[in-house]
Enzyme design. Structure first.
Site, short mmCIF file in Angstrom:
data_model
loop_
_atom_site.label_atom_id
_atom_site.label_comp_id
_atom_site.label_asym_id
_atom_site.label_seq_id
_atom_site.Cartn_x
_atom_site.Cartn_y
_atom_site.Cartn_z
N ASN A 42 -4.38 1.13 4.21
CA ASN A 42 -3.85 0.50 3.01
C ASN A 42 -4.33 -0.95 2.93
OD1 ASN A 42 -2.42 0.31 0.66
ND2 ASN A 42 -0.43 0.82 1.55
N CYS A 70 -6.40 -2.87 -5.88
CA CYS A 70 -6.55 -1.83 -4.84
C CYS A 70 -7.89 -1.12 -4.95
CB CYS A 70 -5.42 -0.82 -4.94
SG CYS A 70 -5.41 0.08 -6.50
N HIS A 98 -2.62 4.14 -7.14
CA HIS A 98 -3.06 3.27 -6.06
C HIS A 98 -4.37 3.82 -5.50
CE1 HIS A 98 -2.55 0.23 -3.05
NE2 HIS A 98 -2.28 1.05 -2.05
#
Ligand SMILES: *[C@@H]1O[C@H](CO)[C@@H](O)[C@H](O)[C@H]1NC(C)=O
Ligand SMILES: *[C@@H]1O[C@H](CO)[C@@H](O)[C@H](O)[C@H]1NC(C)=O
Ligand SMILES: *[C@@H]1O[C@H](CO)[C@@H](O)[C@H](O)[C@H]1NC(C)=O
Ligand SMILES: *[C@@H]1O[C@H](CO)[C@@H](O)[C@H](O)[C@H]1NC(C)=O
Length: 324
Positions: free
Chosen positions: A291, A134, A271
């Site tokens: 995302n 991520c 994240h």
């Protein structure tokens, strides 16, 4: 209980199975049944969870593509891939400011870099799959946007894999952080090449810095700050600089369907994502958050997170990037 019994049955069966036997088909059917049973148990757990999450009247939670995973599996496969960075590496800015102040600051009420005066500065949604990268995705996405903004071109598709493989101090698909990635890009002046030259494999591979490549982007500076209590400064950056890279707590995001996240989010950073804009026009002001879990997650890959309360830790570790 049924589930446990069934598993025991299957284990017994498994040990004596002859793959040539006529029972193979039957066995496979029962195996499928066990999988269904497992899903059923999981979905019973989940529906209780959705009920709890939806009680608060914030975002909507329900079945998603992660629903077959237990919370532990989800966290193991998709989160905790953010290496905690040493506090001293982040500058803490300002004091807590009440929310109404945000409205009075000199900024537009709505900013969306996907359609900024009709122009899109955000590349298509990416999918990290089970690679815990991520930090590399959100960093690369923001470099793409900043390049598009400063050169007034459509966002290039740059190599996330290069960042995964080459970023010194990070651990590829096993985890990393955006600060370390930006520090490496800024210090080494590595050319971030195009995705087609160094494609995504979603695994950690050997670093292949393509020294013969002349096409790509380098960065020349970046910031990494905490804006807890001073989120109006984040809004100013979003309005006048461009998209941001941030760390977040995505512990409950596996159940997110849509709406503005206002509850059930703490500050356990696990994240990293890109913020591409905000909207202050409604009752609940929110960030537009991109995302890297594919377009089949949330609102075509995006989620909305409330502005002003350090919701999901979104203001804790915020970076801007300046590209050449
Ligand atoms: C993009 O923004 C312009 C105004 O800047 C607006 O007229 C247009 O409808 C928007 N397009 C989309 C697809 O939302
Ligand atoms: C650059 O070098 C690599 C390996 O040395 C090679 O595989 C690649 O084809 C080269 N690329 C170009 C554009 O010349
Ligand atoms: C890099 O950014 C920092 C923080 O904004 C600034 O103080 C510094 O002057 C910048 N350095 C360069 C070389 O632009
Ligand atoms: C990025 O690199 C430039 C040039 O080497 C340097 O002046 C600047 O301080 C670096 N920025 C950060 C945040 O390390």
């Amino acid at each position: 209980m049924t589930y446990i019994l069934l598993s025991f049955c299957l284990l017994g069966f498994l040990q004596c199975i002859n793959t040539k036997s006529p029972f193979v088909k039957e066995f496979q059917q029962s195996k499928k049944y066990a999988a269904d049973e497992r899903t059923l148990v999981q979905s019973e757990k989940n529906s209780r969870r959705y009920e709890f999450l939806n009680k608060a009247n914030g975002a909507t939670y329900g079945p998603t593509k992660f629903s077959h995973l237990s919370q532990e599996e989800f966290e193991k496969q998709y989160l905790s891939d953010l290496k905690p960075i040493k506090e001293r590496q982040i500058k803490y800015l300002g004091k807590k400011t009440p929310l109404p102040k945000i409205y009075s600051s000199q900024i537009p009420q709505k900013v969306d870099w996907r359609n900024h005066s009709g122009v899109n500065y955000v590349s298509p949604i990416k999918n990290q799959n089970k690679c815990g990268g991520c930090w590399a995705f959100s960093t690369t996405e923001t470099i793409e946007s900043m390049y598009a903004i400063s050169h007034n071109v459509t966002p290039p598709r740059l190599s996330v894999q290069e960042v995964i493989d080459c970023s010194v101090g990070n651990a590829g698909c096993a985890g990393g952080d955006t600060y370390t990635a930006l520090l490496w890009l800024n210090k080494s002046q590595s050319l971030l090449v195009y995705e087609e030259e160094y494609p995504l494999t979603d695994t950690s591979d050997y670093c292949q810095l393509l020294t013969n490549s002349s096409r790509g982007v380098t960065i020349n500076n970046f910031t990494c700050n905490s804006y807890v209590g001073v989120e109006q400064s984040m809004l100013q950056l979003l309005a006048f600089v461009g998209p941001l890279v941030v760390a977040v707590d995505a512990t409950t995001w596996n159940h997110y369907l849509g709406g503005i996240i206002q509850y059930h989010c703490e500050n356990k950073l696990n994240h990293a994502v890109q913020i591409v804009g905000y909207d202050l026009t409604g009752e609940i002001p929110f960030y537009i958050v991109r995302n890297s879990w594919g377009t089949d997650f949330g609102n075509n890959g995006y989620l909305y997170v409330k502005v002003g309360d350090n919701m999901c830790g979104i203001a804790s570790e915020v970076s801007t990037v300046s590209v050449n």
